[in-house]
Design an enzyme around this catalytic site. Structure first.
Site, short mmCIF file in Angstrom:
data_model
loop_
_atom_site.label_atom_id
_atom_site.label_comp_id
_atom_site.label_asym_id
_atom_site.label_seq_id
_atom_site.Cartn_x
_atom_site.Cartn_y
_atom_site.Cartn_z
N ASN B 383 -4.41 2.68 9.33
CA ASN B 383 -5.49 3.07 10.36
C ASN B 383 -5.03 4.03 11.11
O ASN B 383 -6.06 5.13 10.88
CB ASN B 383 -5.31 1.88 11.15
CG ASN B 383 -6.49 1.71 12.33
OD1 ASN B 383 -7.18 2.57 12.50
ND2 ASN B 383 -6.48 0.55 13.12
N ASP B 384 -3.97 4.41 11.91
CA ASP B 384 -3.86 5.45 12.84
C ASP B 384 -3.92 6.73 12.01
O ASP B 384 -4.46 7.70 12.49
CB ASP B 384 -2.61 5.16 13.50
CG ASP B 384 -2.59 4.23 14.82
OD1 ASP B 384 -3.67 3.75 14.95
OD2 ASP B 384 -1.61 3.75 15.24
N ILE B 385 -3.46 6.72 10.69
CA ILE B 385 -2.94 7.83 10.01
C ILE B 385 -4.46 8.56 9.64
O ILE B 385 -4.50 9.71 8.93
CB ILE B 385 -2.05 7.77 8.91
CG1 ILE B 385 -2.54 6.68 7.93
CG2 ILE B 385 -0.67 7.43 9.26
CD1 ILE B 385 -1.70 6.50 6.92
N ILE B 386 -5.71 7.73 9.60
CA ILE B 386 -7.05 8.41 9.27
C ILE B 386 -7.85 8.36 10.53
O ILE B 386 -9.17 8.32 10.21
CB ILE B 386 -7.57 7.31 8.13
CG1 ILE B 386 -7.76 5.87 8.65
CG2 ILE B 386 -6.61 7.44 6.91
CD1 ILE B 386 -8.64 5.20 7.91
N ALA B 424 -1.20 2.47 17.88
CA ALA B 424 -1.47 3.52 19.06
C ALA B 424 -2.51 2.96 19.87
O ALA B 424 -2.66 3.49 20.97
CB ALA B 424 -1.78 5.00 18.39
#
Lengths: 104, 456
Positions: B383-386, B424
């Site tokens: 999730n956060d990394i994209i 995050a």
């Protein structure tokens, strides 16, 4: 003796630089094995533990040494073995290029 | 003995360095590990020949118990549990160093040189902080403790006071080396310091913490080397210390955070619903059949695995899917974000375990420009990394973090259980994009359905 300490500090500082040079080049692919492998290397303290555990003069020191030998050996044996197991899993695709088209 | 032993120790140092060098390439890594093993074996054997050693009972008892436990753990451990194991082993290494330094102290019986006493204090301090800090990291990774940061008022002041007290105790011990109570004091304070400095760090930041503790375990060994004037400990400890620091730095850069921010800012949550988004946004649900139609007509697919993939144990079925797609002449690659997983490089190991060949695994920088020429980006459990918010949303906690350019692909498929936010706490606009197909399901269930539909 203080000169001995100074030389040891020299050795330490130079070794840190060697470490930085070596590790900066390791690709992310291998970061986990690198970490478990270097973790095993930090078990080198087993050398000191052996000397403490084997010196017969002080009972207390020997017992502390025994504990240190156990902990450090778990660290060393477990660390190297699991690293080897992990690295054994990394394989290149033999079927690659079969269609004449490389992925890289 | 010392001269011969020292020559052998030099050989060991060379072997350790060559070992680490070989660990830097996938082809030679296994040999590198073996070289390091050989170095360790040599160091142990030559030490056993030391004439200072009078009794071997304790030594062999310790070596046998330690080897047995280490071997069993190394054989049984799951690859998803690697971060916990490394955390625990870091702690044991630190403990061993602190114990050796303490043993040296009591062996000296109050008659020790100032420099030795000072290095004993240092070794006990670093070693014990490594132990207690690692135990907390272990508990957080294992889920025994909640991942959310534990904060209280005056946290930094208290830690500062503990450090100051350690310093006072150390000075008193140097002035009067027979006052062993001071050493016990340092030990107790260091144990508390390890705990109080790791509990405010969020679960998502554990990769940084493990790397840092890895570094500490090396520094503890080096400090012990100073205590017993042994260069092999100093050199190996320094190598590990440097290695841990570099990995720490890589993790920080990958999250666009400074080390200070990771250690002191208490960032993170246990996940939950997005906050602040009041506007109603449309999400389109798709099924495995829809996904297969899309995949079948694609020429290139990039898979973006996140930790959710590993939690669902979907790596193996994913590999099966990859093979089917590749047999149909579809180019399949994996894009690995540096912080995918729970420790540096963790995702690579998890995929390697599922027999994904490593030449399909691409680092972020190597593949990020290719997304725009890619038909399907398949995101599984990430999730956060994209999250594109990292690029443009200045007030977001993610802002500035390097992300995978998944949104540039022609079609984006996201396998996820719900719309919940990542660590995050930031909503992901990509979920609502027109070209995004949301596949709501457990990763393993969805990939299995896709595989069945592909075979049908």
């Amino acid at each position: 003796m203080s000169e001995g300490i100074l030389i040891s500090v020299y050795v330490f500082v130079l070794a840190v630089f060697v470490g930085i040079e070596l590790i900066t080049k390791v690709p992310p692919l291998l970061h986990t094995p690198l970490m478990s492998g270097s973790n095993a290397i930090s078990g080198i303290t087993v050398v000191g533990a052996l000397l403490s555990a084997g010196a017969g003069e002080s009972r207390l020191s020997a017992i502390l040494g025994l504990l240190a030998v156990i902990f450090a050996t778990i660290n060393v044996v477990g660390g190297f073995m699991v690293t080897d197991r992990m690295l054994g899993m990394f394989k290149k695709d033999k079927k690659k290029n079969r269609e004449g088209e490389s992925v890289k | 003995m010392t001269s011969i032993a020292n020559w052998v120790y030099l050989l060991c140092a060379v072997l350790f360095i060559l070992g680490l060098k070989n660990l830097g390439s996938a082809k030679t890594a296994r040999r590198g590990n073996l070289l390091a093993m050989l170095a360790m074996l040599l160091a142990v054997v030559v030490t056993l020949l030391d004439q200072q050693i009078l009794s071997f009972t304790f030594i062999f008892t310790g070596l046998i118990i330690g080897s047995a436990i280490g071997a069993v753990v190394a054989k049984k451990i799951q690859m998803t549990q690697m971060p916990e194991m490394v955390a625990l082993f870091n702690g044991l290494g630190g403990a061993a160093s602190a114990l050796v330094a303490s043993a040296e102290f009591f062996r000296g019986n109050g008659d020790l040189q100032i420099s030795i006493v000072a290095t004993i204090c240092l070794s006990v301090l670093i070693g014990t902080v490594t132990l207690s800090g690692s135990l907390i990291a272990f508990a957080k990774l294992k889920g025994i403790m909640k991942g959310a940061p534990i904060t209280y008022r005056g946290q930094h002041v208290i830690n500062g006071l503990i450090v100051a007290m350690v310093l006072v105790f150390a000075i008193m011990l140097v002035l009067d080396p027979s006052n062993w109570k001071m050493l016990i004091g340092i030990l107790a304070l260091a144990a508390v310091l390890g705990i109080t400095s790791v509990i405010p760090i969020g679960g998502a930041d554990m990769p940084v913490v493990i790397s840092l503790l890895n570094s500490y375990s090396g520094l503890a060994a080096a400090a012990t080397g100073f205590v017993i004037s042994n260069n092999i400990l100093i050199i190996s400890g320094a190598l590990v210390g440097a290695s841990g620091l570099i990995l720490t730095n890589i993790m920080c850069v990958a999250m666009n955070r400074s080390l200070g921010n990771v250690l002191f800012a208490a960032v993170g949550s246990d996940g939950g619903s997005a906050s602040g988004s009041t506007e109603q946004k449309q999400v389109t649900r798709y099924t495995a059949e829809d996904a297969v139609m899309m995949l079948d007509s694609a020429q290139s697919v990039i898979i973006i695995p996140g930790y959710g993939l590993a939690v669902a144990q979907a790596q193996h079925i994913l590999q099966e899917m990859t093979e089917i797609l590749m047999e149909r002449n579809i180019q399949v690659r994996y894009a690995i974000h540096p912080v995918a997983g729970r420790m540096p490089g963790h995702m690579n190991v998890l995929l390697a375990e599922a027999s994904v060949s490593y030449d399909l695994l691409y680092e972020m920088d190597a593949i990020n420009d290719d997304f725009k020429n890619t038909d399907v980006a398949l995101v599984i459990g990430a999730n956060d990394i994209i999250n594109p918010a990292a690029r443009h949303k200045k007030e977001s906690a993610l802002y500035g973090m390097p992300i995978l350019n998944v949104d540039k692909a022609r079609t984006v498929m996201i396998v996820k259980r719900s719309l919940s936010v990542g660590f995050a706490g930031e909503d992901n606009e990509l979920f609502y994009d027109d070209k995004t197909m949301m596949l709501f399901a457990d990763a393993k269930k969805m990939v299995t359905e896709i595989v069945h539909a592909l075979k049908a």
